[in-house]
Scaffold this motif. Structure first.
Motif, PDB file in Angstrom:
ATOM      1  N   GLU A   1       1.370  -1.214  -0.238  1.00 28.04           N
ATOM      2  CA  GLU A   1       0.188   0.404  -0.213  1.00 28.04           C
ATOM      3  C   GLU A   1       0.907   1.244   0.044  1.00 28.04           C
ATOM      4  OE1 GLU A   1      -3.147   0.043   3.203  1.00 28.04           O
ATOM      5  OE2 GLU A   1      -3.959  -1.886   2.076  1.00 28.04           O
ATOM      6  N   THR A   2       1.863   1.083   0.957  1.00 25.30           N
ATOM      7  CA  THR A   2       2.968   2.136   0.254  1.00 25.30           C
ATOM      8  C   THR A   2       3.592   2.712  -0.668  1.00 25.30           C
ATOM      9  OG1 THR A   2       3.985   1.244   2.359  1.00 25.30           O
ATOM     10  CG2 THR A   2       2.434   2.915   3.213  1.00 25.30           C
ATOM     11  N   LYS A   3       3.800   1.360  -1.219  1.00 25.29           N
ATOM     12  CA  LYS A   3       4.954   1.392  -2.332  1.00 25.29           C
ATOM     13  C   LYS A   3       6.229   1.203  -1.968  1.00 25.29           C
ATOM     14  CE  LYS A   3       1.604   2.585  -5.881  1.00 25.29           C
ATOM     15  NZ  LYS A   3       0.140   1.927  -4.799  1.00 25.29           N
ATOM     16  N   GLN A   4       6.418   0.385  -1.448  1.00 26.41           N
ATOM     17  CA  GLN A   4       7.973   0.372  -0.090  1.00 26.41           C
ATOM     18  C   GLN A   4       8.249  -1.449  -0.209  1.00 26.41           C
ATOM     19  OE1 GLN A   4       9.009   2.115   3.223  1.00 26.41           O
ATOM     20  NE2 GLN A   4       8.208   3.929   2.783  1.00 26.41           N
ATOM     21  N   SER A   5       7.810  -1.937  -1.404  1.00 24.62           N
ATOM     22  CA  SER A   5       7.977  -3.576  -0.891  1.00 24.62           C
ATOM     23  C   SER A   5       9.270  -3.887  -0.864  1.00 24.62           C
ATOM     24  CB  SER A   5       6.711  -4.087  -2.184  1.00 24.62           C
ATOM     25  OG  SER A   5       7.632  -3.605  -3.520  1.00 24.62           O
ATOM     26  N   GLY A   6       9.949  -3.012  -1.463  1.00 21.06           N
ATOM     27  CA  GLY A   6      11.311  -3.258  -1.667  1.00 21.06           C
ATOM     28  C   GLY A   6      12.655  -2.788  -0.296  1.00 21.06           C
ATOM     29  N   MET A   7      11.348  -3.160   0.266  1.00 20.92           N
ATOM     30  CA  MET A   7      11.679  -2.745   2.273  1.00 20.92           C
ATOM     31  C   MET A   7      11.759  -4.291   3.444  1.00 20.92           C
ATOM     32  SD  MET A   7      14.024  -0.009   2.037  1.00 20.92           S
ATOM     33  CE  MET A   7      14.528   0.363   3.493  1.00 20.92           C
ATOM     34  N   ARG A   8      10.243  -4.235   2.405  1.00 15.66           N
ATOM     35  CA  ARG A   8       9.711  -5.322   3.228  1.00 15.66           C
ATOM     36  C   ARG A   8      10.482  -6.067   3.987  1.00 15.66           C
ATOM     37  NH1 ARG A   8       6.270  -8.551  -0.837  1.00 15.66           N
ATOM     38  NH2 ARG A   8       5.216  -6.465  -0.748  1.00 15.66           N
ATOM     39  N   ALA A   9      11.401  -7.095   3.873  1.00 18.96           N
ATOM     40  CA  ALA A   9      12.177  -7.565   4.390  1.00 18.96           C
ATOM     41  C   ALA A   9      13.240  -6.419   5.431  1.00 18.96           C
ATOM     42  CB  ALA A   9      13.696  -7.639   3.456  1.00 18.96           C
ATOM     43  N   ALA A  10      13.135  -5.756   5.327  1.00 18.06           N
ATOM     44  CA  ALA A  10      13.647  -4.953   6.581  1.00 18.06           C
ATOM     45  C   ALA A  10      12.531  -4.374   7.553  1.00 18.06           C
ATOM     46  CB  ALA A  10      14.485  -3.137   6.189  1.00 18.06           C
ATOM     47  N   ILE A  11      11.400  -4.343   7.162  1.00 20.71           N
ATOM     48  CA  ILE A  11      10.641  -3.691   7.832  1.00 20.71           C
ATOM     49  C   ILE A  11      10.042  -4.697   8.521  1.00 20.71           C
ATOM     50  CG2 ILE A  11       7.840  -2.970   8.031  1.00 20.71           C
ATOM     51  CD1 ILE A  11       8.866  -1.233   5.117  1.00 20.71           C
ATOM     52  N   HIS A  12      10.189  -5.659   8.037  1.00 17.95           N
ATOM     53  CA  HIS A  12       9.498  -7.242   8.564  1.00 17.95           C
ATOM     54  C   HIS A  12      10.761  -7.554   9.832  1.00 17.95           C
ATOM     55  CE1 HIS A  12       8.686 -11.546   9.149  1.00 17.95           C
ATOM     56  NE2 HIS A  12       7.497 -11.351   8.844  1.00 17.95           N
ATOM     57  N   LEU A  13      11.588  -7.455   9.874  1.00 20.83           N
ATOM     58  CA  LEU A  13      12.615  -7.258  10.783  1.00 20.83           C
ATOM     59  C   LEU A  13      12.784  -6.515  11.605  1.00 20.83           C
ATOM     60  CD1 LEU A  13      15.092  -9.184  11.870  1.00 20.83           C
ATOM     61  CD2 LEU A  13      16.692  -7.108  10.024  1.00 20.83           C
ATOM     62  N   SER A  14      12.717  -5.496  11.559  1.00 21.76           N
ATOM     63  CA  SER A  14      11.822  -4.141  12.544  1.00 21.76           C
ATOM     64  C   SER A  14      11.262  -4.984  13.902  1.00 21.76           C
ATOM     65  CB  SER A  14      11.905  -2.878  11.549  1.00 21.76           C
ATOM     66  OG  SER A  14      12.141  -1.718  12.333  1.00 21.76           O
ATOM     67  N   VAL A  15      10.301  -5.128  12.537  1.00 25.73           N
ATOM     68  CA  VAL A  15       9.248  -5.207  13.519  1.00 25.73           C
ATOM     69  C   VAL A  15       9.330  -6.374  14.325  1.00 25.73           C
ATOM     70  CG1 VAL A  15       6.469  -5.837  13.460  1.00 25.73           C
ATOM     71  CG2 VAL A  15       6.938  -3.430  11.618  1.00 25.73           C
ATOM     72  N   THR A  16       9.172  -7.396  13.733  1.00 21.30           N
ATOM     73  CA  THR A  16       9.361  -8.698  14.464  1.00 21.30           C
ATOM     74  C   THR A  16      10.068  -8.528  15.306  1.00 21.30           C
ATOM     75  OG1 THR A  16      11.338  -9.590  12.876  1.00 21.30           O
ATOM     76  CG2 THR A  16       8.440 -10.510  12.483  1.00 21.30           C
ATOM     77  N   SER A  17      11.817  -7.352  15.519  1.00 21.84           N
ATOM     78  CA  SER A  17      12.706  -7.374  16.228  1.00 21.84           C
ATOM     79  C   SER A  17      11.638  -6.552  17.736  1.00 21.84           C
ATOM     80  CB  SER A  17      13.739  -6.725  15.905  1.00 21.84           C
ATOM     81  OG  SER A  17      14.715  -7.421  14.720  1.00 21.84           O
ATOM     82  N   SER A  18      11.698  -6.046  17.610  1.00 25.31           N
ATOM     83  CA  SER A  18      10.254  -4.807  17.805  1.00 25.31           C
ATOM     84  C   SER A  18       9.396  -5.492  18.917  1.00 25.31           C
ATOM     85  CB  SER A  18       9.514  -3.615  17.763  1.00 25.31           C
ATOM     86  OG  SER A  18      10.573  -2.704  17.409  1.00 25.31           O
ATOM     87  N   LEU A  19       9.030  -7.094  18.651  1.00 24.24           N
ATOM     88  CA  LEU A  19       8.177  -7.697  19.017  1.00 24.24           C
ATOM     89  C   LEU A  19       8.810  -8.185  20.104  1.00 24.24           C
ATOM     90  CD1 LEU A  19       5.629  -8.192  16.641  1.00 24.24           C
ATOM     91  CD2 LEU A  19       5.159  -7.453  18.518  1.00 24.24           C
ATOM     92  N   MET A  20      10.379  -8.445  20.492  1.00 22.84           N
ATOM     93  CA  MET A  20      10.675  -8.950  21.198  1.00 22.84           C
ATOM     94  C   MET A  20      11.603  -8.417  22.399  1.00 22.84           C
ATOM     95  SD  MET A  20      10.476 -12.091  19.553  1.00 22.84           S
ATOM     96  CE  MET A  20      11.431 -12.933  20.969  1.00 22.84           C
ATOM     97  N   LEU A  21      11.257  -7.272  22.599  1.00 17.48           N
ATOM     98  CA  LEU A  21      11.322  -6.020  23.492  1.00 17.48           C
ATOM     99  C   LEU A  21      11.151  -6.619  24.637  1.00 17.48           C
ATOM    100  CD1 LEU A  21      12.268  -3.035  21.661  1.00 17.48           C
ATOM    101  CD2 LEU A  21      13.974  -4.386  22.066  1.00 17.48           C
ATOM    102  N   ASP A  22      11.604  -6.350  25.421  1.00 15.65           N
ATOM    103  CA  ASP A  22      10.320  -5.991  26.748  1.00 15.65           C
ATOM    104  C   ASP A  22       9.125  -4.582  26.821  1.00 15.65           C
ATOM    105  OD1 ASP A  22      12.119  -3.854  28.350  1.00 15.65           O
ATOM    106  OD2 ASP A  22      13.547  -5.712  28.767  1.00 15.65           O
ATOM    107  N   GLU A  23       8.739  -4.593  27.769  1.00 16.63           N
ATOM    108  CA  GLU A  23       7.817  -3.553  28.019  1.00 16.63           C
ATOM    109  C   GLU A  23       8.678  -2.487  28.218  1.00 16.63           C
ATOM    110  OE1 GLU A  23       3.379  -2.115  29.415  1.00 16.63           O
ATOM    111  OE2 GLU A  23       4.454  -4.097  30.619  1.00 16.63           O
TER     112      GLU A  23
END
Length: 184
Positions: A62-84
């Motif tokens: 939707e944001t025309k950033q499919s070239g950044m998909r892997a980096a965004i996915h890594l960033s989001v999944t890494s954030s999900l592993m952080l403590d509160e």
């Protein structure tokens, strides 16, 4: 034990929302970020964590950033592993304002999952608060059906009385936001 669980990653919807926001804000800003967060809240918040792959695919398309998909996915999944303690503030109030400005308060509330909740600011919702909120909502709806002016006046009175209460900032903001959404 609860502290140990928190250190293994985020669990509540509020914590996951904060983590998703943290992971996305490096790549998306402004309306793109708020739109992505609203999409997550609407369509992915109640799904298991592994649904994040589909969410990232959708927002990068939707944001025309499919070239950044892997980096965004890594960033989001890494954030999900952080403590509160390492997560930023809950973006829910910003999401609510963003949607309210675009579609109106009632539709924004519905889109965010019926989230007129006093506790969308991330506080733990107890059974007694859920019951109180449900009773208040029903009470205010019935008053509005009989006399809409009386319902607005009651909400206004409640809003004014919040200032006299000894509430922490998060609770005061959440209660004010809830009552304001109901008055519009």
């Amino acid at each position: 034990m609860a502290t140990r669980q928190q250190k293994q990653g985020v669990d509540s919807v509020s914590q996951r929302r904060r983590a998703i926001h943290m992971g996305l804000k490096q790549y998306l800003q402004g309306d793109d970020l708020m739109n992505a967060m609203c999409i997550w809240q609407q369509d992915y918040a109640q799904l298991p964590k592994f649904a994040i792959t589909n969410f990232v695919r959708r927002i990068t398309d939707e944001t025309k950033q499919s070239g950044m998909r892997a980096a965004i996915h890594l960033s989001v999944t890494s954030s999900l592993m952080l403590d509160e303690d390492n997560l930023g503030p809950d973006p829910f109030p910003d999401m609510r304002r963003y949607l309210t400005g675009r579609v109106g308060a009632a539709e924004a509330e519905e889109m965010l999952g019926g989230s007129g909740s006093l506790l969308d600011d991330g506080a733990e919702q107890t059974d007694s608060v859920k019951v109180f909120e449900l009773l208040m909502q029903t009470f205010l709806e019935k008053i509005n059906r009989v006399n809409p002016n009386a319902g607005r006046e009651l909400r206004s009175t409640l809003l004014r009385s919040l200032a006299d209460m000894s509430l922490n900032d998060a609770t005061l903001e959440a209660a004010t936001s809830w009552l304001q959404l109901k008055t519009k």
